[in-house]
Enzyme design. Structure first.
Site, PDB file in Angstrom:
ATOM      1  CB  SER A  74      -2.507  -5.914   1.142  1.00 41.63           C
ATOM      2  OG  SER A  74      -2.401  -5.839  -0.411  1.00 41.63           O
ATOM      3  CG  ASP A 104      -5.599  -4.536  -2.463  1.00 41.20           C
ATOM      4  OD1 ASP A 104      -4.282  -4.564  -1.586  1.00 41.20           O
ATOM      5  OD2 ASP A 104      -6.342  -3.884  -2.162  1.00 41.20           O
ATOM      6  N   GLY A 156      -4.999   1.646  -5.990  1.00 46.97           N
ATOM      7  CA  GLY A 156      -4.389   1.183  -7.312  1.00 46.97           C
ATOM      8  C   GLY A 156      -3.019   0.859  -7.137  1.00 46.97           C
ATOM      9  N   GLY A 194       0.247  -0.286  -4.265  1.00 46.80           N
ATOM     10  CA  GLY A 194       1.027  -0.335  -2.882  1.00 46.80           C
ATOM     11  C   GLY A 194       2.239   0.658  -2.623  1.00 46.80           C
ATOM     12  N   GLY A 195       2.718   0.680  -1.394  1.00 48.51           N
ATOM     13  CA  GLY A 195       3.706   1.644  -1.224  1.00 48.51           C
ATOM     14  C   GLY A 195       3.573   3.086  -1.289  1.00 48.51           C
ATOM     15  CG  ASP A 209      -6.251  -0.587   1.468  1.00 46.00           C
ATOM     16  OD1 ASP A 209      -7.025  -1.472   0.702  1.00 46.00           O
ATOM     17  OD2 ASP A 209      -4.905  -0.474   1.381  1.00 46.00           O
ATOM     18  N   GLY A 259      -0.393   2.898   3.067  1.00 46.85           N
ATOM     19  CA  GLY A 259       0.501   3.819   3.898  1.00 46.85           C
ATOM     20  C   GLY A 259       0.413   3.873   5.213  1.00 46.85           C
ATOM     21  N   GLY A 289       0.510  -3.617   3.269  1.00 43.07           N
ATOM     22  CA  GLY A 289       1.065  -4.410   2.075  1.00 43.07           C
ATOM     23  C   GLY A 289       2.559  -4.378   2.087  1.00 43.07           C
TER      24      GLY A 289
HETATM   25  C1  DX5 Z   1      -4.259   0.212  -3.119  1.00 41.91           C
HETATM   26  C2  DX5 Z   1      -4.095  -1.081  -2.312  1.00 41.91           C
HETATM   27  C3  DX5 Z   1      -2.918  -0.739  -1.167  1.00 41.91           C
HETATM   28  C4  DX5 Z   1      -2.249  -1.951  -0.499  1.00 41.91           C
HETATM   29  C5  DX5 Z   1      -1.649  -1.735   0.744  1.00 41.91           C
HETATM   30  O1  DX5 Z   1      -5.236   0.050  -3.901  1.00 41.91           O
HETATM   31  O2  DX5 Z   1      -5.464  -1.390  -1.528  1.00 41.91           O
HETATM   32  O3  DX5 Z   1      -3.392   0.362  -0.243  1.00 41.91           O
HETATM   33  O4  DX5 Z   1      -3.303  -2.804  -0.424  1.00 41.91           O
HETATM   34  O5  DX5 Z   1      -0.444  -0.955   0.359  1.00 41.91           O
HETATM   35  P1  DX5 Z   1       0.561  -0.562   1.420  1.00 41.91           P
HETATM   36  O6  DX5 Z   1       0.562  -1.039   2.373  1.00 41.91           O
HETATM   37  O7  DX5 Z   1       2.090  -1.050   0.576  1.00 41.91           O
HETATM   38  O8  DX5 Z   1       0.479   1.078   1.397  1.00 41.91           O
HETATM   39 ZN    ZN Z   2      -7.115  -2.774  -0.643  1.00 40.79          ZN
END
Ligand code: DX5
Ligand code: ZN
Length: 224
Positions: A13, A40, A148, A150-151, A179, A181, A201
């Site tokens: 992502s 995203d 909303g 990442g991380g 998608d 975590g 991501g």
């Molecule tokens: C949330 C995003 C995240 C992102 C992935 O809306 O869609 O889930 O893409 O984030 P990580 O891999 O950092 O959890």
């Molecule tokens: Zn996503």
């Protein structure tokens, strides 16, 4: 997406990328074996964050031939389908929570453009809402975090939701994407639960060596 809906695909992502060198980082992820780029899109209304629009997809389209997987976390998806299609999206995923009874129509419209259609559900939405659209989607995106940012931490109940959707769609040609975590430590568990497309991501673009991070995730996901 490739014909075999069970084939594993990593979908880094760009939410976690360094936008000042985004083109370069996309090439790095591809070098590491990623087949899909997860984009995203957030409008600050459907989710409490704002990212970018179709113009960004248009700009990065020339950077790679990867499958551009646009995840529309927006209140009015209909308003954006054409723009993302014209910008070069290969897949457009819309949220059930934003469409409700309009979901089927939106999915049909996306497919009528000749690209793939995805349907996403957030963590508190019952998986049963997917049932009426099994023959209208190419991919189901199960959010394993609240959309909303990442991380965030993977929500454990997502595993049974993944298994339930895999079961529900077992007679259909549908990718199951997850998608949020997902990292080296849990990617195999997520794949074993039934997912074959994994969004990552922080675990890819958040790392020093992007290609190496992508390669390691793919190995962790596909090791028997
Ligand atoms: C949330 C995003 C995240 C992102 C992935 O809306 O869609 O889930 O893409 O984030 P990580 O891999 O950092 O959890
Ligand atoms: Zn996503």
């Amino acid at each position: 997406m490739a014909q075999d809906k069970r084939e594993f695909k990593l979908a880094p992502s760009i939410l976690s990328s360094d936008f000042s060198i985004l083109g370069q980082q996309i090439k790095e992820a591809e070098k590491g074996g990623a087949k899909v780029l997860h984009i995203d899109v957030m409008d600050g209304r459907f989710v409490p964050n704002f990212t970018f629009g179709a113009l960004l997809v248009k700009t990065i389209r020339k950077c790679s031939d990867m499958f551009y997987d646009c995840h529309l976390m927006v209140e009015r998806p209909y308003d954006f389908i054409d723009a993302f299609y014209k910008a070069g999206a290969d897949n457009i995923t819309v949220h059930y929570e934003a469409l409700g009874d309009e979901t089927g129509k939106a999915l049909e419209y996306i497919r009528s453009l000749g690209i793939k259609a995805g349907l996403s559900i957030s963590p508190d939405t019952p998986v049963e809402v997917i049932a009426p659209y099994k023959d209208k989607v190419d991919m189901v995106l199960i959010m394993s975090v609240y959309p909303g940012f990442g991380g965030q931490k993977f929500i454990p109940k997502s595993l049974e939701r993944i298994a339930a959707v895999r079961e529900m769609t077992k007679d259909y040609d549908v990718d199951i994407e997850v998608d949020g975590g997902v990292y080296d430590e849990n990617i195999k568990t997520v794949v074993d639960a039934g997912a074959n497309v994994i969004v990552a991501g922080s675990a890819v673009f958040g790392k020093e060596n992007i290609a190496q991070a992508a390669k390691a995730l793919i190995e962790a996901a596909t090791n028997e």
